[in-house]
Design an enzyme around this catalytic site. Structure first.
Site, PDB file in Angstrom:
ATOM      1  N   LYS A 115     -34.025   7.648  13.446  1.00  0.00           N
ATOM      2  CA  LYS A 115     -34.973   6.551  13.196  1.00  0.00           C
ATOM      3  C   LYS A 115     -35.575   6.280  14.355  1.00  0.00           C
ATOM      4  O   LYS A 115     -36.929   5.656  14.065  1.00  0.00           O
ATOM      5  CB  LYS A 115     -34.284   5.132  12.800  1.00  0.00           C
ATOM      6  CG  LYS A 115     -33.531   5.483  11.413  1.00  0.00           C
ATOM      7  CD  LYS A 115     -32.903   3.915  10.936  1.00  0.00           C
ATOM      8  CE  LYS A 115     -32.257   3.979   9.616  1.00  0.00           C
ATOM      9  NZ  LYS A 115     -31.955   2.869   9.105  1.00  0.00           N
ATOM     10  N   LYS A 198     -30.709  13.714   0.977  1.00  0.00           N
ATOM     11  CA  LYS A 198     -29.675  12.565   0.692  1.00  0.00           C
ATOM     12  C   LYS A 198     -30.678  11.552  -0.351  1.00  0.00           C
ATOM     13  O   LYS A 198     -31.932  11.114   0.093  1.00  0.00           O
ATOM     14  CB  LYS A 198     -29.032  11.948   1.631  1.00  0.00           C
ATOM     15  CG  LYS A 198     -28.012  10.568   1.545  1.00  0.00           C
ATOM     16  CD  LYS A 198     -27.711  10.055   2.457  1.00  0.00           C
ATOM     17  CE  LYS A 198     -28.702   8.681   2.570  1.00  0.00           C
ATOM     18  NZ  LYS A 198     -28.056   7.658   3.542  1.00  0.00           N
ATOM     19  N   LYS A 201     -33.324   5.161  -0.398  1.00  0.00           N
ATOM     20  CA  LYS A 201     -34.550   4.228  -1.015  1.00  0.00           C
ATOM     21  C   LYS A 201     -35.869   4.430  -0.065  1.00  0.00           C
ATOM     22  O   LYS A 201     -36.895   4.176  -0.646  1.00  0.00           O
ATOM     23  CB  LYS A 201     -34.242   2.655  -0.810  1.00  0.00           C
ATOM     24  CG  LYS A 201     -33.788   2.247   0.655  1.00  0.00           C
ATOM     25  CD  LYS A 201     -33.353   0.869   1.045  1.00  0.00           C
ATOM     26  CE  LYS A 201     -32.862   0.864   2.321  1.00  0.00           C
ATOM     27  NZ  LYS A 201     -31.318   0.899   2.601  1.00  0.00           N
TER      28      LYS A 201
HETATM   29  P1  AMP Z   1     -27.666   2.002   2.453  1.00  0.00           P
HETATM   30  O1  AMP Z   1     -28.317   1.951   1.306  1.00  0.00           O
HETATM   31  O2  AMP Z   1     -28.089   3.029   3.568  1.00  0.00           O
HETATM   32  O3  AMP Z   1     -27.453   0.767   3.282  1.00  0.00           O
HETATM   33  O4  AMP Z   1     -26.203   2.493   2.007  1.00  0.00           O
HETATM   34  C1  AMP Z   1     -25.426   1.553   1.521  1.00  0.00           C
HETATM   35  C2  AMP Z   1     -23.794   2.414   0.967  1.00  0.00           C
HETATM   36  O5  AMP Z   1     -24.342   3.477   0.032  1.00  0.00           O
HETATM   37  C3  AMP Z   1     -23.353   3.277   2.429  1.00  0.00           C
HETATM   38  O6  AMP Z   1     -22.057   3.410   2.235  1.00  0.00           O
HETATM   39  C4  AMP Z   1     -23.962   4.572   2.105  1.00  0.00           C
HETATM   40  O7  AMP Z   1     -23.110   5.506   2.602  1.00  0.00           O
HETATM   41  C5  AMP Z   1     -24.067   4.666   0.470  1.00  0.00           C
HETATM   42  N1  AMP Z   1     -24.866   5.654   0.228  1.00  0.00           N
HETATM   43  C6  AMP Z   1     -26.394   5.546   0.355  1.00  0.00           C
HETATM   44  N2  AMP Z   1     -27.240   6.645  -0.125  1.00  0.00           N
HETATM   45  C7  AMP Z   1     -26.059   7.330  -0.656  1.00  0.00           C
HETATM   46  C8  AMP Z   1     -26.206   8.527  -1.333  1.00  0.00           C
HETATM   47  N3  AMP Z   1     -27.251   9.269  -1.497  1.00  0.00           N
HETATM   48  N4  AMP Z   1     -25.406   9.021  -1.580  1.00  0.00           N
HETATM   49  C9  AMP Z   1     -23.836   8.850  -1.516  1.00  0.00           C
HETATM   50  N5  AMP Z   1     -23.720   7.483  -0.822  1.00  0.00           N
HETATM   51  C10 AMP Z   1     -24.716   6.826  -0.552  1.00  0.00           C
END
Ligand code: AMP
Ligand code: TRP
Length: 332
Positions: A115, A198, A201
């Site tokens: 980042k 992955k 958003k």
């Molecule tokens: P974030 O949106 O990055 O704050 O992620 C929130 C939660 O969702 C965390 O536990 C991440 O590890 C999980 N997460 C986010 N994107 C993915 C994805 N593409 N596949 C699986 N888990 C995800």
């Protein structure tokens, strides 16, 4: 005192809608664990201000995130669901843990490296640098045994464990050393446009937001990138796009991948995409959106739930912080 193992996890209020990766990779596990574990779940708004942000947007997204976690199936009576900034102990413990963390150690966090490279050093906040230390505080305050997260959080969990062990060794044994709880099959949902990345958003074109219009969700599935072959087979190396769609269908419907492979053996990629889209819309997005809409209509009730959650969280967090302060030699 409950004899159940303790679970803590958190999610940032940094989007207008959760995406299907959050749901399958994190929230589904949160819901399942409620029946067998003593579960604490947090909307981690302190983590959401490490970059620039608009206060009105953050406020709205925090309410929305809280509502979405409930809509996904987290029951505020069974779990302690709270907003991080309403429990000041998180920031307090983060300072203490920061003093136990090596500068080099924090510099090795890959998420920070990625980042900060994107934004450049001058535009990278110290908060982004210390973000994993705040995350460690979130976990250790509740003496969590297990932390359900996606694969991308593994390194932050390692740091949390190291900090817990270090504090326990340097002072008195104070913290439970937590384990990551990562479900292999759902740990990484891939981007529909670039199935080597992955789903996130930050890449909206290939990301399925659960609160999006149904037509948009369907369109994203229909334009999912697959490969130039025709065979529907689970092979993450050679067929990441097809495998990702199979995983999504399997995780949402409960069908085995092998069952799906034989079912789709005489069908084409178009059918696979159509099925994935329909399933996600009908079984996940539609009921999810209607529940979120209902919850967002009653802000007073939402606020009440937030305050109740914060109070319950504070009881546990306050006790841990008092012990930490005592063990550090602070006067009381
Ligand atoms: P974030 O949106 O990055 O704050 O992620 C929130 C939660 O969702 C965390 O536990 C991440 O590890 C999980 N997460 C986010 N994107 C993915 C994805 N593409 N596949 C699986 N888990 C995800
Ligand atoms: N860093 C996590 C993410 O981006 C969010 C998070 C903050 C978290 N504190 C936590 C996850 C504590 C688990 C436990 O997804």
């Amino acid at each position: 005192m409950s004899s159940k193992k303790r679970v803590l996890s958190g999610i940032q209020p940094t989007a207008d809608s959760f995406q299907i990766g959050n749901y399958l990779g994190a929230l589904k596990q949160w819901v399942q664990l409620q029946d067998t574990h003593d579960t604490f779940y947090s909307i981690v708004d302190l983590h959401a201000i490490t970059g620039e942000h608009d206060p009105k947007v953050l406020h709205q997204r925090t309410l929305l995130a809280f509502a979405q976690v409930i809509a996904a199936g987290v029951d505020p009576e069974k779990s302690t669901l709270f907003v991080q900034s309403q429990v000041p102990e998180h920031a307090q413990l983060a300072w203490v843990l920061g003093c136990q963390t090596g500068f080099g150690e924090a510099s090795r966090m890959t998420q920070f490296k990625d980042k900060s490279k994107k934004g450049g050093m001058d535009r990278t906040s110290v908060g982004l640098f210390t973000y994993p230390i705040l995350q460690a505080a979130d976990i250790l305050l509740y003496q969590a045994d297990q932390v359900p997260v996606g694969e991308d959080q593994r390194q932050h969990l390692e740091l949390t464990r190291d900090l817990a062990i270090r504090f326990n060794n340097n002072f008195t044994k104070t913290f439970t050393v937590p384990e990551p709880y990562i479900v292999k099959e759902s740990a990484k949902i891939l981007d529909l446009q670039d199935p080597t990345a992955k789903m996130s958003k930050s890449l909206p074109a290939g990301c399925v937001f659960l609160l999006d219009d149904e037509q948009i969700i369907m369109k994203k599935f229909k334009s999912a990138v697959t490969d130039s072959d025709r065979e529907i087979k689970f092979d993450t190396e050679l067929k990441p796009g097809v495998s990702n769609l199979l995983s999504i269908i399997s995780l949402v419907s409960g069908a085995d991948i092998s069952e799906l492979e034989s079912e789709f053996s005489s069908k084409g990629y178009g059918d696979l995409k159509q099925r994935a889209g329909e399933l996600v819309i009908e079984s996940v997005a539609r009921p999810f959106k209607s529940k979120v809409d209902e919850l967002m209509k009653d802000k007073a009730q939402l606020n009440k739930l937030m305050n109740q959650g914060a109070q319950k969280a504070k009881q546990v967090a306050g006790e841990t912080l008092r012990t930490v302060y005592q063990n550090l030699g602070f006067v009381s």
